[in-house]
Design a protein around this motif. Sequence first.
Motif, short mmCIF file in Angstrom:
data_model
loop_
_atom_site.label_atom_id
_atom_site.label_comp_id
_atom_site.label_asym_id
_atom_site.label_seq_id
_atom_site.Cartn_x
_atom_site.Cartn_y
_atom_site.Cartn_z
N SER A 29 0.82 -1.21 0.00
CA SER A 29 0.00 0.00 0.00
C SER A 29 0.85 1.26 0.00
CB SER A 29 -0.92 0.00 1.22
OG SER A 29 -1.73 1.16 1.23
N GLU A 30 0.36 2.27 -0.71
CA GLU A 30 0.99 3.58 -0.70
C GLU A 30 0.29 4.55 0.25
OE1 GLU A 30 2.68 4.72 -4.83
OE2 GLU A 30 0.80 3.69 -5.24
N ARG A 340 -5.72 -0.11 -9.74
CA ARG A 340 -4.55 -0.84 -9.22
C ARG A 340 -4.51 -2.25 -9.78
NH1 ARG A 340 -3.60 -1.21 -2.78
NH2 ARG A 340 -5.61 -2.29 -2.87
N PHE A 353 -0.59 8.21 -7.79
CA PHE A 353 -0.64 8.45 -6.36
C PHE A 353 0.24 9.63 -6.01
CE2 PHE A 353 -0.72 7.29 -1.88
CZ PHE A 353 -1.96 6.69 -1.76
N PRO A 355 2.81 11.17 -3.76
CA PRO A 355 3.73 10.69 -2.72
C PRO A 355 3.77 11.61 -1.51
CG PRO A 355 4.95 11.67 -4.54
CD PRO A 355 3.52 11.63 -4.97
N ARG A 358 -0.32 11.36 -0.13
CA ARG A 358 -0.71 9.95 -0.02
C ARG A 358 -2.19 9.73 -0.33
NH1 ARG A 358 2.95 6.60 2.63
NH2 ARG A 358 5.05 7.51 2.42
#
Length: 499
Positions: A29-30, A340, A353, A355, A358
């Motif tokens: 997961s991010e 995804r 996504f 970064p 989040r």
Amino acid sequence: MTSTSDPPPGDAPPSRTDDARLADLGYSSEFRRDMSLWANFSLGFTYLSPVVGIYTLFASSLAVGGPPMIWSLLIVGAGQFLVALVFGEIVSQYPLTGGIYPWARRLWGRRWAWMAGWVYLVALLVTIASVAYGAGPYLAAFLGIEAGAGNTVLCALVILAVALAVNLAGTRVLAVAAIVGFAAELVGALAVGGWLLFTQRHHGLGVLFDSFGAGSGSGYFTAFLAAGLIGIFQYYGFEACGDVAEEVPDPTRRIPKAMRMTIYVGGAAATFVCLALLLAVPDFAAVVSGTDADPVTNVLTTAFGATGLKVVLGVVLLSFLSCALSLQAAASRLLYSYARDDMIAGSRAFRRFSPVRRIPPNALLVAAVVPALVVLGSIVSEDALVKIISFAVLGIYLGFQMVVLAALRARVRGWRPAGPFTLGRAGLAVNVAALAYGVLAIANMAWPRTPGAPWYDNYLVALSGLVVVAAGLVYLLVARPYDKGDAPSGDAIPQEVTR
């Protein structure tokens, strides 16, 4: 029902981190796990939104069924609690972002999951539009401007933009906004309801058993089923707790609890708001006959005056905004979950996504832009918007029951829930009861009730559902999205059973 610190056989050891558990399910997961139990519960509560649900449908339900329509809140609440228990078992084993889609994928397979997610996603996007549009008149009244079609649309777009801005700020900001929205809505509901009970009560509790002439033509049972739509429209939102599963620490235990809390706390608040409004309506016969077409505004104006009404409108607006926030978050996580797994056109863009914050920004944009387009459609025809929105709740329930049916099928074929939260031996009975309730609720929503209208209006809800399902089937057969990606599917059923 069990929910203990010691996982059942086959579950991951307690020493494993949430990320390790997620890796066991085939994902990394991010998302950042910034959402506490209370924030997760608040997300579901503000999605369910007692104020939005009751204020929106109070007048129409009272006109159709009289004061006894309040009992539908208890009946539907019990039915949806069964659904929440089934979902709790699933998310406890599969704490994956997106909720409906990944659960159906693991319980049944890719095709079934794609259709369940499609129906639910369309319903979510349309529901966001309906909430924003419903907030428009309240925002216009709060600002002191005319609530005509143009201003209502403009105000609705403002609500969507503010909700998007909050969501784009990240999970932590969303969590804080959800808690603030929950507090404002709960305090507002209790304060407004309490004031009405103490200062504007015109009736005793006996009126809850008196129809005041409602349903005299068709029979009261039929009228009660129609009025009961206020309960059906009220009790969803608990599934949003699971839509953000990868943003919650210890999700296998916390999310099932948050789902249950959403049902009984949200249900209690909604029932209290409805009761306070009912006992404050001075003339039920006027509402049933159509003479008093807006009992909510009339009651609030009498109770609070012009100045106090502004404060109440502010609380109502916070409720609508919080509801739109939660819906956007749920829709964006579902779309991200699809992307995804490479299960929809534009997957590369939708799984992008941030970064820093989040969150999936492109998926969030879709959750704001598509509802905005639906709202803008009302400029051409307000009736067209009503027709589009008619599918929203039916689609939500269809998505729910596709998961409930998948869980029942998997259970019969050998699935034994392996998360920390399980129903034990009661699981099969609860699953069957949840499915039976859902089917009856869908039939009640789709039932034609306007025999004097053209057939396409009379069967509008069922037809809109068929159109969305048919569009999904065409995409499924032509694009074959289920052939893409290699994420696990159908693995809830033991392999020795499926051979």
